[in-house]
Scaffold this motif. Sequence first.
Motif, PDB file in Angstrom:
ATOM      1  N   ILE B 173       0.849  -1.196   0.000  1.00  0.00           N
ATOM      2  CA  ILE B 173       0.000   0.000   0.000  1.00  0.00           C
ATOM      3  C   ILE B 173       0.882   1.242   0.000  1.00  0.00           C
ATOM      4  CG2 ILE B 173      -1.830   1.302   1.175  1.00  0.00           C
ATOM      5  CD1 ILE B 173      -2.721  -1.171   2.588  1.00  0.00           C
ATOM      6  N   ILE B 174       0.628   2.142  -0.948  1.00  0.00           N
ATOM      7  CA  ILE B 174       1.293   3.450  -0.879  1.00  0.00           C
ATOM      8  C   ILE B 174       0.239   4.547  -0.834  1.00  0.00           C
ATOM      9  CG2 ILE B 174       3.382   2.662  -2.046  1.00  0.00           C
ATOM     10  CD1 ILE B 174       2.424   4.217  -4.539  1.00  0.00           C
ATOM     11  N   ASN B 175       0.619   5.682  -0.316  1.00  0.00           N
ATOM     12  CA  ASN B 175      -0.312   6.782  -0.088  1.00  0.00           C
ATOM     13  C   ASN B 175       0.472   8.077  -0.287  1.00  0.00           C
ATOM     14  OD1 ASN B 175      -1.549   8.361   2.873  1.00  0.00           O
ATOM     15  ND2 ASN B 175      -2.564   8.334   0.907  1.00  0.00           N
ATOM     16  N   SER B 176       0.333   8.625  -1.508  1.00  0.00           N
ATOM     17  CA  SER B 176       1.075   9.840  -1.873  1.00  0.00           C
ATOM     18  C   SER B 176       0.161  10.730  -2.699  1.00  0.00           C
ATOM     19  CB  SER B 176       2.317   9.455  -2.682  1.00  0.00           C
ATOM     20  OG  SER B 176       2.927  10.600  -3.238  1.00  0.00           O
ATOM     21  N   PRO B 177      -0.057  11.979  -2.284  1.00  0.00           N
ATOM     22  CA  PRO B 177       0.416  12.681  -1.091  1.00  0.00           C
ATOM     23  C   PRO B 177       0.036  11.920   0.178  1.00  0.00           C
ATOM     24  CG  PRO B 177      -0.633  14.220  -2.606  1.00  0.00           C
ATOM     25  CD  PRO B 177      -0.878  12.853  -3.131  1.00  0.00           C
ATOM     26  N   ASN B 178       0.965  11.989   1.133  1.00  0.00           N
ATOM     27  CA  ASN B 178       0.920  11.068   2.263  1.00  0.00           C
ATOM     28  C   ASN B 178       0.232  11.626   3.503  1.00  0.00           C
ATOM     29  OD1 ASN B 178       2.661  10.081   4.915  1.00  0.00           O
ATOM     30  ND2 ASN B 178       2.199   8.436   3.491  1.00  0.00           N
ATOM     31  N   ASN B 179      -0.613  10.789   4.056  1.00  0.00           N
ATOM     32  CA  ASN B 179      -1.138  10.975   5.401  1.00  0.00           C
ATOM     33  C   ASN B 179      -0.381   9.994   6.276  1.00  0.00           C
ATOM     34  OD1 ASN B 179      -2.644  11.112   7.739  1.00  0.00           O
ATOM     35  ND2 ASN B 179      -4.420  10.051   6.905  1.00  0.00           N
ATOM     36  N   PRO B 180       0.341  10.396   7.287  1.00  0.00           N
ATOM     37  CA  PRO B 180       0.288  11.671   8.001  1.00  0.00           C
ATOM     38  C   PRO B 180       1.411  12.666   7.674  1.00  0.00           C
ATOM     39  CG  PRO B 180       1.436  10.082   9.344  1.00  0.00           C
ATOM     40  CD  PRO B 180       1.072   9.379   8.061  1.00  0.00           C
ATOM     41  N   VAL B 181       2.374  12.316   6.814  1.00  0.00           N
ATOM     42  CA  VAL B 181       3.593  13.144   6.771  1.00  0.00           C
ATOM     43  C   VAL B 181       3.472  14.339   5.828  1.00  0.00           C
ATOM     44  CG1 VAL B 181       6.070  13.127   6.284  1.00  0.00           C
ATOM     45  CG2 VAL B 181       5.036  11.199   7.467  1.00  0.00           C
TER      46      VAL B 181
END
Lengths: 394, 394
Positions: B173-181
């Motif tokens: 799993i990737i999340n970009s733009p990233n939550n939480p950073v």
Amino acid sequence: MLNTKMQALGDAPSPIRALFAYGAQRKKEIGSDKVFDFSIGNPSVAAPESIGREIVKLGQADPVAVHAYTQSAGDPGVLQTIAESFNRRFGTSYTNKNFYLVAGASGAISCTLRALLEPEDEVIAITPYFTEYRIWTEAHGGTLVEVPARSDNFEMDLDALEAAITAHTKVVIINSPNNPVGVVYSRQNEEGLADLLRRKSVEYGSPIFLLSDEPYRELVYGGREVPWVPDLYDDTIVCYSWSKCLSLPGERMGFVLVPDAVTQSRAVYSAVCGAGRSLGYICAPSLFQKVIAKCVDEQTDITAYERNRKLLCEILDEFGYEYIEPQGAFYLWVKALEPDAEAFSEQAKKHELLLVPSNGFGVEGWVRLGYCVSEDTIRNSCDAFGALKADYGK
Amino acid sequence: MLNTKMQALGDAPSPIRALFAYGAQRKKEIGSDKVFDFSIGNPSVAAPESIGREIVKLGQADPVAVHAYTQSAGDPGVLQTIAESFNRRFGTSYTNKNFYLVAGASGAISCTLRALLEPEDEVIAITPYFTEYRIWTEAHGGTLVEVPARSDNFEMDLDALEAAITAHTKVVIINSPNNPVGVVYSRQNEEGLADLLRRKSVEYGSPIFLLSDEPYRELVYGGREVPWVPDLYDDTIVCYSWSKCLSLPGERMGFVLVPDAVTQSRAVYSAVCGAGRSLGYICAPSLFQKVIAKCVDEQTDITAYERNRKLLCEILDEFGYEYIEPQGAFYLWVKALEPDAEAFSEQAKKHELLLVPSNGFGVEGWVRLGYCVSEDTIRNSCDAFGALKADYGK
């Protein structure tokens, strides 16, 4: 490389949904007035006018406030409004802490079963039953046990239920007014079930929960009583939906109600919240939470369903079809003209009649007709029912 | 007598949600202008005006048509409109058959994991990560494997990922733009991941799926590129939501996109549909399907988030807080002033500052600030940040 059970579920959609999709396609091909689609429980009666008015108001209100996340169980003020509406109707004393808003009765049942089921647990459903009870039970690790309804009046067969209850029985699901048969269980029948469940809970030393699936509570004809089930049995969890009573099926608004009288009520409520979280539910749709809060005391006009019911019965009578006289919901349970209900449903398709075969409801030899359609659909289907009967040479 | 795992999940709600509930209560007690609630990703920017206009129109339209069930995956016309919008943006050639509408990115991820996971499968998430990835992975029978991001820039650490991939790895799993950073992965970083996954898929003889969780795709600052991940890696499944980009978080609208290039694409798509069915999802909310179809090319105005970001960074700079400069989403990742992030979050509460501790995101020592709040909230929080810093005597 993927979960083949899920693939199988996706490849073989519910027979209702499959027929609904076929109908949508067929209407495009030959015109919607030529297809007699009795497949799905999509209400044909308009939502009360107040619903549209509230939607307009919310469309003009501050969008940040309207569309924000609410707390997972629902906005506390909305929940309190719902609690007070039910208290007025049933003389109860629920608060917002008893309610968990979720996407329709389907979401409610799924969360409730996930909250309660542990490995080896059994869930009893009364056949014929709504197709998806088995799917959800198995999805959450349980085993579905089918107990046939009484063959004379389709009420619960308490002797058969008693024989089916074991130390593994965790939940009994009832659905009255009933999909697919249209029967409404009598108070006596439900009291009998309550007595049985109390006795068996003591015998096995653990509560058997009664899950009352109630999307059709308000759709009854001839003043038939629909008892408030938590009054009859303490360990009742109500799974409710506004899909049918406010004609909002696509908006996915329903709730789980865990009354304080339920054994370890707060723990059960927490488990329902945890189940919702684990399945990826975040909150029920925000705008419609606010619509429901404003319109919770409203009722859809069911006189159209009453007229449809009468008209369809007359047509079925004319050609000598056998069926169960419906007391509630908007379904007619009609005997197929051959033992194989799927073959009968296929034959009906040749006359553009879309009738859901009973196999998906756990029994052979019947079809379900949803009469939540336009009066014209019913009137115009008359010849098709005649031709279908003629196919069977009777 | 109930599922204790579910009870535990309900008793310990996500740290974000718990803080959000605390904030709602606290605002009632002392006034909402006195509480600096950076807890939840509830957009503070209004939805585009066209959203409100469409809602008003639908409130005045035929309610039977507006509120009816759609097909489970969504109305085919709506899906086609969405497909064409994405095709215009990314030069792709998707059709309605690639999209499955579902209740937000949460519902999308839950359905995708359930569709793919088999017993013993592993899911890799990059820490810090969104709290609920672990819950959903475990809910669907998988094991979550955490791989730390690079400590310098919080991009993916490809060496650490390579070391973590095993024959059991089914999904990354990737999340970009990233939550939480708030980081946005560079094209080079994502291409490196794609190369690695291709190599490992060949090595283990089975595709490793890349689940791209994209609720923040449109929220980027300074013209930063967010590559279209399916262009880089064929076995990409996109889980998307309109919660943030159209400021509709509570309305639960999102999708799973299974491009044709995915291995056994049709089977995977079927499994996603089957997963939705097994969880009790029926269809995405009907009215909002129609709203999205009309407004899919709209964008929320993110200049307010840009202003907030700048303002909050200035305040943090003033008091010497250490943080990661955000490139996207609307979160700031700030170093806690003591090793125990939960203790730091508690200390911040004393100044009415609601900061989510990093423990729930899988790491120690940081807090997440959601700056999707009013500019006033940020301005007025200045003294509180100063006082909090002073508590630590630095």
